[in-house]
Design a protein around this motif. Structure first.
Motif, PDB file in Angstrom:
ATOM      1  N   VAL A  66     113.912  27.514  51.734  1.00  0.00           N
ATOM      2  CA  VAL A  66     113.697  28.576  50.745  1.00  0.00           C
ATOM      3  C   VAL A  66     113.005  29.801  51.346  1.00  0.00           C
ATOM      4  CG1 VAL A  66     113.717  27.098  48.713  1.00  0.00           C
ATOM      5  CG2 VAL A  66     111.565  27.437  49.957  1.00  0.00           C
ATOM      6  N   ILE A  73     118.356  33.984  62.105  1.00  0.00           N
ATOM      7  CA  ILE A  73     118.868  35.359  62.026  1.00  0.00           C
ATOM      8  C   ILE A  73     118.518  36.160  63.270  1.00  0.00           C
ATOM      9  CG2 ILE A  73     118.804  35.328  59.513  1.00  0.00           C
ATOM     10  CD1 ILE A  73     116.319  37.065  59.599  1.00  0.00           C
TER      11      ILE A  73
ATOM     12  N   ILE B  27     115.744  35.386  48.696  1.00  0.00           N
ATOM     13  CA  ILE B  27     116.807  34.393  48.852  1.00  0.00           C
ATOM     14  C   ILE B  27     116.637  33.274  47.817  1.00  0.00           C
ATOM     15  CG2 ILE B  27     117.096  34.889  51.308  1.00  0.00           C
ATOM     16  CD1 ILE B  27     115.815  32.165  51.896  1.00  0.00           C
ATOM     17  N   TYR B  28     117.707  32.582  47.577  1.00  0.00           N
ATOM     18  CA  TYR B  28     117.752  31.540  46.553  1.00  0.00           C
ATOM     19  C   TYR B  28     116.702  30.467  46.823  1.00  0.00           C
ATOM     20  CZ  TYR B  28     119.686  27.693  43.792  1.00  0.00           C
ATOM     21  OH  TYR B  28     119.855  26.665  42.908  1.00  0.00           O
ATOM     22  N   GLN B  29     115.954  30.141  45.803  1.00  0.00           N
ATOM     23  CA  GLN B  29     114.907  29.136  45.950  1.00  0.00           C
ATOM     24  C   GLN B  29     115.048  28.039  44.916  1.00  0.00           C
ATOM     25  OE1 GLN B  29     111.402  31.712  45.841  1.00  0.00           O
ATOM     26  NE2 GLN B  29     111.372  31.769  48.078  1.00  0.00           N
ATOM     27  N   GLY B  30     116.249  27.885  44.431  1.00  0.00           N
ATOM     28  CA  GLY B  30     116.500  26.884  43.410  1.00  0.00           C
ATOM     29  C   GLY B  30     116.747  25.498  43.971  1.00  0.00           C
ATOM     30  N   LYS B  33     118.814  23.957  47.193  1.00  0.00           N
ATOM     31  CA  LYS B  33     118.328  23.909  48.573  1.00  0.00           C
ATOM     32  C   LYS B  33     117.754  22.535  48.936  1.00  0.00           C
ATOM     33  CE  LYS B  33     119.054  28.159  50.238  1.00  0.00           C
ATOM     34  NZ  LYS B  33     118.190  29.252  50.627  1.00  0.00           N
ATOM     35  N   TYR B  34     117.709  21.624  47.971  1.00  0.00           N
ATOM     36  CA  TYR B  34     117.356  20.241  48.289  1.00  0.00           C
ATOM     37  C   TYR B  34     118.558  19.488  48.873  1.00  0.00           C
ATOM     38  CZ  TYR B  34     112.946  20.341  45.601  1.00  0.00           C
ATOM     39  OH  TYR B  34     111.678  20.604  45.143  1.00  0.00           O
ATOM     40  N   LEU B  35     119.746  20.090  48.730  1.00  0.00           N
ATOM     41  CA  LEU B  35     120.969  19.399  49.123  1.00  0.00           C
ATOM     42  C   LEU B  35     121.550  19.940  50.422  1.00  0.00           C
ATOM     43  CD1 LEU B  35     122.677  19.423  45.609  1.00  0.00           C
ATOM     44  CD2 LEU B  35     121.370  17.562  46.646  1.00  0.00           C
ATOM     45  N   CYS B  42     124.703  28.648  56.788  1.00  0.00           N
ATOM     46  CA  CYS B  42     123.308  28.914  57.102  1.00  0.00           C
ATOM     47  C   CYS B  42     122.461  29.054  55.843  1.00  0.00           C
ATOM     48  CB  CYS B  42     123.199  30.185  57.935  1.00  0.00           C
ATOM     49  SG  CYS B  42     121.528  30.465  58.559  1.00  0.00           S
ATOM     50  N   TYR B  43     121.326  28.368  55.804  1.00  0.00           N
ATOM     51  CA  TYR B  43     120.454  28.533  54.629  1.00  0.00           C
ATOM     52  C   TYR B  43     119.679  29.842  54.664  1.00  0.00           C
ATOM     53  CZ  TYR B  43     117.342  25.616  57.675  1.00  0.00           C
ATOM     54  OH  TYR B  43     116.650  25.056  58.712  1.00  0.00           O
ATOM     55  N   ALA B  44     119.759  30.577  55.790  1.00  0.00           N
ATOM     56  CA  ALA B  44     119.179  31.915  55.818  1.00  0.00           C
ATOM     57  C   ALA B  44     120.089  32.935  55.165  1.00  0.00           C
ATOM     58  CB  ALA B  44     118.886  32.348  57.247  1.00  0.00           C
ATOM     59  N   SER B  51     121.474  23.786  51.693  1.00  0.00           N
ATOM     60  CA  SER B  51     120.810  23.803  53.000  1.00  0.00           C
ATOM     61  C   SER B  51     121.754  23.365  54.101  1.00  0.00           C
ATOM     62  CB  SER B  51     119.609  22.846  52.977  1.00  0.00           C
ATOM     63  OG  SER B  51     118.579  23.384  52.199  1.00  0.00           O
ATOM     64  N   GLY B 159     123.494  35.106  57.929  1.00  0.00           N
ATOM     65  CA  GLY B 159     122.099  35.438  57.684  1.00  0.00           C
ATOM     66  C   GLY B 159     121.695  36.750  58.338  1.00  0.00           C
ATOM     67  N   LEU B 163     121.342  40.134  56.175  1.00  0.00           N
ATOM     68  CA  LEU B 163     119.959  40.524  55.873  1.00  0.00           C
ATOM     69  C   LEU B 163     119.603  41.870  56.491  1.00  0.00           C
ATOM     70  CD1 LEU B 163     118.235  37.042  56.182  1.00  0.00           C
ATOM     71  CD2 LEU B 163     118.369  38.437  54.124  1.00  0.00           C
ATOM     72  N   PRO B 168     115.591  42.000  52.695  1.00  0.00           N
ATOM     73  CA  PRO B 168     114.863  41.365  51.597  1.00  0.00           C
ATOM     74  C   PRO B 168     113.646  42.198  51.197  1.00  0.00           C
ATOM     75  CG  PRO B 168     114.333  40.297  53.657  1.00  0.00           C
ATOM     76  CD  PRO B 168     115.380  41.306  53.964  1.00  0.00           C
TER      77      PRO B 168
END
Lengths: 76, 283
Positions: A66, A73, B27-30, B33-35, B42-44, B51, B159, B163, B168
């Motif tokens: 998160v 990057i 970025i998404y923090q829901g 991201k546990y999965l 990329c989770y970035a 994830s 990412g 970005l 961000p």
């Protein structure tokens, strides 16, 4: 025998009946050994996921995911 | 448009749907991201909602290093990521590479450019196992640094570039030589993908290396009916990873895209879950 008679199929007769039964059995038999091994592996990996919950595996992954990963990057 | 292309595009969108990033700039923090994503995503990436399993695996091994030692976290991450990827592999083998992975999709698209082909020797495929062992497992365990993430082209594309284009809310560090090195690697790889079939998947991808091992044991199988095969070679010509399914239907290189099955004029190439079809039981 006239020309309209249906010729006997491959499973005609006593021996053919046994062949037919055997043929049906082989296609409806249970999974081959390989399939059971794959299922066992699947269950083992599912167990790994379950055990990981004890060690908070998903939470550790979440905690990293998160935030923007600077390694990913190129901004180390 | 072909069915697989549509599904690949849909999958890329499904893995990266977080459009609110563009006005929230966070970025998404829901809970997604546990999965673990079923592909190299990329989770970035600011649009990603899952994830990256390779990122998770590196994290697990980095927690073994003296700099970042946390054995409980290492165990939890390792079991979780390998369990998740293992379950997927046991079900379908390397099929996510052929239908889900956005980076594989990009390479498929690039190869459509009308350029001469540079064929790669099969033995280059060993390099993806070396990448897995060194950059994903060994180096993070020794140094605490996610070395594959530092070099991963998917991270640069999804990412890094995104970005930079849409920064961000919290400012990023300035770009340095390393960013440009990573960008150069990405450009080189994408250029390579225009002349060779899926070079990253065949030579470098550690997730493909792991999933490919499951091709031999997965419940989803490929097979070739020898009595129907006329050796026309249509299967080989359409294969996105340039293998011959006739040689080894359970090859770890096979991404189970089913292009060979569609191309076969005699229907000699089959696939399915092994206990659901009589043919599958023969394999």
């Amino acid at each position: 025998m006239d020309g309209t008679a249906v010729p006997p199929g491959p499973f005609a007769g006593e021996e053919g009946l046994k062949k037919g039964r055997d043929a049906k059995r082989s296609t409806k038999a249970g999974m081959p050994v390989g399939g059971w091994a794959a299922l066992a592996l699947l269950l083992a990996f599912a167990a790994a996921v379950a055990i990981s919950l004890i060690f908070e595996g998903p939470r550790h992954l979440y905690a990293k995911a998160v935030y923007i990963c600077l390694d990913c990057i190129g901004l180390i | 448009m072909r069915r697989r292309t549509i599904l690949q595009a849909a999958s890329a969108a499904a893995l990266n749907p977080y459009v609110p990033y563009f006005w929230k700039r966070v970025i998404y923090q829901g809970g997604g991201k546990y999965l673990c994503a079923p592909g190299l995503n990329c989770y970035a990436c600011p649009l990603a909602v899952l994830s990256c399993p390779i990122g998770g695996l590196q994290l697990a091994f980095s927690r073994l290093s003296s700099a970042m030692r946390d054995l409980k976290a290492a165990a939890g991450l390792f079991l979780y990521v390998t369990g998740s990827v293992g379950m997927l592999g046991c079900l379908v083998g390397r099929m996510p590479c052929g239908w889900v992975c956005p980076f594989g999709f990009l390479q498929d698209l690039l190869f459509r450019l009308p350029l001469p082909e540079l064929r790669l020797p099969r033995r280059l495929g060993i390099a993806r196992y070396l990448t897995l062992l060194t950059a994903v497992l060994l180096l993070p365990a020794l140094t605490g640094v996610s070395w594959f993430s530092r070099l991963c082209p998917a991270g640069t594309l999804e990412g890094g570039l995104l970005l930079q284009a849409a920064p961000p809310a919290s400012p990023l560090p300035p770009t340095s030589w390393f960013f440009w090195l990573k960008l150069g690697l990405l450009v080189a790889l994408l250029a390579w993908a225009t002349v060779s079939r899926r070079p990253f998947c065949r030579v470098l991808c550690p997730l493909g290396a792991i999933l490919g091992l499951f091709n031999r044991v997965s419940l989803y199988r490929m097979w070739v009916e020898e009595e129907s095969c006329t050796d026309c070679g249509a299967c080989r010509r359409v294969c996105p990873v340039d293998i011959d399914i006739r040689e080894d239907p359970a090859s770890p290189d096979c991404i189970r895209c089913l292009e060979c099955k569609e191309a076969c004029p005699r229907g000699a190439v089959g696939s399915g879950f092994r206990w659901l079809t009589a043919e599958g039981q023969a394999g």
